[in-house]
Write an enzyme that holds these catalytic residues in place. Sequence first.
Site, PDB file in Angstrom:
ATOM      1  N   LYS A 116     -13.274  26.754  -7.912  1.00  0.00           N
ATOM      2  CA  LYS A 116     -12.381  27.590  -7.109  1.00  0.00           C
ATOM      3  C   LYS A 116     -10.918  27.339  -7.466  1.00  0.00           C
ATOM      4  CE  LYS A 116     -15.303  28.347  -3.039  1.00  0.00           C
ATOM      5  NZ  LYS A 116     -16.545  27.779  -3.550  1.00  0.00           N
ATOM      6  N   GLU A 200      -6.366  25.077   1.490  1.00  0.00           N
ATOM      7  CA  GLU A 200      -5.575  26.291   1.665  1.00  0.00           C
ATOM      8  C   GLU A 200      -5.108  26.400   3.117  1.00  0.00           C
ATOM      9  OE1 GLU A 200      -7.867  29.212  -1.520  1.00  0.00           O
ATOM     10  OE2 GLU A 200      -8.283  29.380   0.632  1.00  0.00           O
ATOM     11  N   HIS A 235     -19.076  29.550   8.628  1.00  0.00           N
ATOM     12  CA  HIS A 235     -18.645  30.134   7.347  1.00  0.00           C
ATOM     13  C   HIS A 235     -19.796  30.759   6.567  1.00  0.00           C
ATOM     14  CE1 HIS A 235     -14.881  28.117   8.179  1.00  0.00           C
ATOM     15  NE2 HIS A 235     -15.526  26.981   8.283  1.00  0.00           N
ATOM     16  N   ARG A 297     -22.683  36.433  -9.295  1.00  0.00           N
ATOM     17  CA  ARG A 297     -24.123  36.692  -9.130  1.00  0.00           C
ATOM     18  C   ARG A 297     -24.296  37.878  -8.208  1.00  0.00           C
ATOM     19  NH1 ARG A 297     -24.519  35.036  -3.923  1.00  0.00           N
ATOM     20  NH2 ARG A 297     -23.307  33.208  -3.282  1.00  0.00           N
TER      21      ARG A 297
END
Length: 678
Positions: A116, A200, A235, A297
Amino acid sequence: MFSKLLIANRGEIACRIIKTAQSMGVRTVALYSDADKDARHVAMADESFYLGGSAPADSYLKGDVIIEIAKKAGAQAIHPGYGFLSENADFARKCEAAGIAFVGPGSDAIDAMGSKSAAKAIMAAAKVPLVPGYHGDDQSDTLLLSEANKIGFPLLIKAAYGGGGKGMRIVENAAELQGAIDSARREAASSFGNDKLLMERYLRQPRHVEVQVFADTLGNAIYLSDRDCSIQRRHQKVVEEAPAPGLSDTLRARMGAAAVAAAKAIDYVGAGTVEFLLDTLADDDGSNFYFMEMNTRLQVEHPVTEMVTGQDLVKWQLLVASGQPLPLSQDEVRIHGHSFEVRIYAEDPQNEFLPASGKLNFLREPEQSKFVRIDSGIRENDVISNFYDPMIAKLIVWDESRPRALQRLVHALESYQISGLKHNIEFLANIAEHPAFAAADFSTDFIERYGDALIGSASSEADMALALAALYQLCARKAEAQAAAVNSADPYSPWGLASGFRLNSANVHHVSLLDNDHQLQQLAVTEVAGYYQLTLHGRELLLAGELRQDMLLAEINGHKSKIPVSQVGDDFTLFLTSGSYHYRAIQTEIVEEQASHEDKLKAPMNGTVVTHLVQVGDRVSAGQGLLVMEAMKMEYTIEAPFDGVVTAFYYQSGELVGDGAKLLEIEALVPDAEDKGN
């Protein structure tokens, strides 16, 4: 086009891929573990090969073995599905080296998006909007703590190599930071084999909007549709829909263009999803969006895109992987109607959504049509294993508009009948019927915000369900008595009646039921003139009914209804429109047991001990964390139910434990004398 395809996956996605491949005339090869030897995907495939033990590391993650099986079977391509090896660049690279087509992007693209932090750098160079954060390689505690304080709180910590909410923590203040980093590292290492983290700024009420992209080997890249996946728990997506509601045409075009730019930045090939956070609290028109990650994917929620575009995305994948161009250009893409998908899981919403495992002993699905679709790898009497994700099925609906599609969803959920293990169908129905969801007034904290209303507690229908359960038992007794009387030497004997017959007494039936909360319900029901009289919490109910196969034809105070019922042994389930209600008929006297403090020291589900948070001899306080367990790649902390001293641990790190197993021992502290006297 390939003549034979190996599916390196299991469950519903394996079944989904097999269905499309076979419709294209492609022979299919399935793989299976010990737990999956009788699974649906194995039965559907043209041939299948044994992989190994039930744990993923012993089966579906054995990339080298899978490639050797593909060679042995003569498969020219491998479809990884989602999860397992689907985003493993090394596996894709080995497929390429072996001359086997990997149905997905190239290994370099997976590498680029697999981290990421690296993905953020690439997206920044491609001028895709980013949320402020730290994505660097220096993972020392000192630097992470420093960068976190620069970014500010609330802060989101994420595993750099992973998804599905695993290794993700929300940190509200500096005091929580170190513990969250430690926990996220452990979970990331366990789930993805890499404990690298990124951080973040956490947006308070964002929407999760993603864009389906597709690219071929000829340089063509388009976006098909956007999806809203804001309804999440821990999440992990719970409800998805397409198109995302409330977006202007301009915003859709901006997000689509950004998604295509992201794909082109890494020379992407195949199906991919670019995920964005849409800031609903932005100062402007609420159209600020930020790149979150790219999934290299096919997504779990791809069916909603298929429903609104009329395209088969697995077919597109196979065409692109065989070197053919995209079936449509950007100008040819058409969006029609609205679609929802919900994920039906074996889990317990009333107990913090702990995953459930066991036998699915009754399953009735809604009737499928152009409006209703079910993707599933599970059949009646299959076992939900604790080794894999506990998904039972994906329910997908479509109609001409969002309100009509939502109505379809509510009706389909009412028609879904499952017993044998706990599930989330009523929870999903509560979401679908919530006024805020109907108005598309939501963000990623929707479930947290409305949790009590969605999860429910003691239902207002509980008394009615209990009355129906008693009626079902009485009707079943009557049916059994009538069947026995037919074969009796004296079929007219009053002693063979199931009418509660007593000489010189009222006809009273006693019904004892254990409800789903393990509460013993002892009911006295009087039979008068063909009806049953029952009083619950001061309310008098007049009942009548009969059984017709697996349907209870019930009447309560003049209201007639048809109630589907499933029964296995003494356990039975009533399927009401308000949800399913489970009972056990008690044939002998039992003593009601109350849960004690000691029960809180038992494993709440099957799983693995991750770590001890304290040591034998430590003094602990009520609510203090004692031990961390893992199930389905998610961590759960066992807390002290009272003040005391830890005297023993019965399981060590890495050991498997069964549901209900006692994990440790605590000796309660005796209050000091001064405490007793004051």
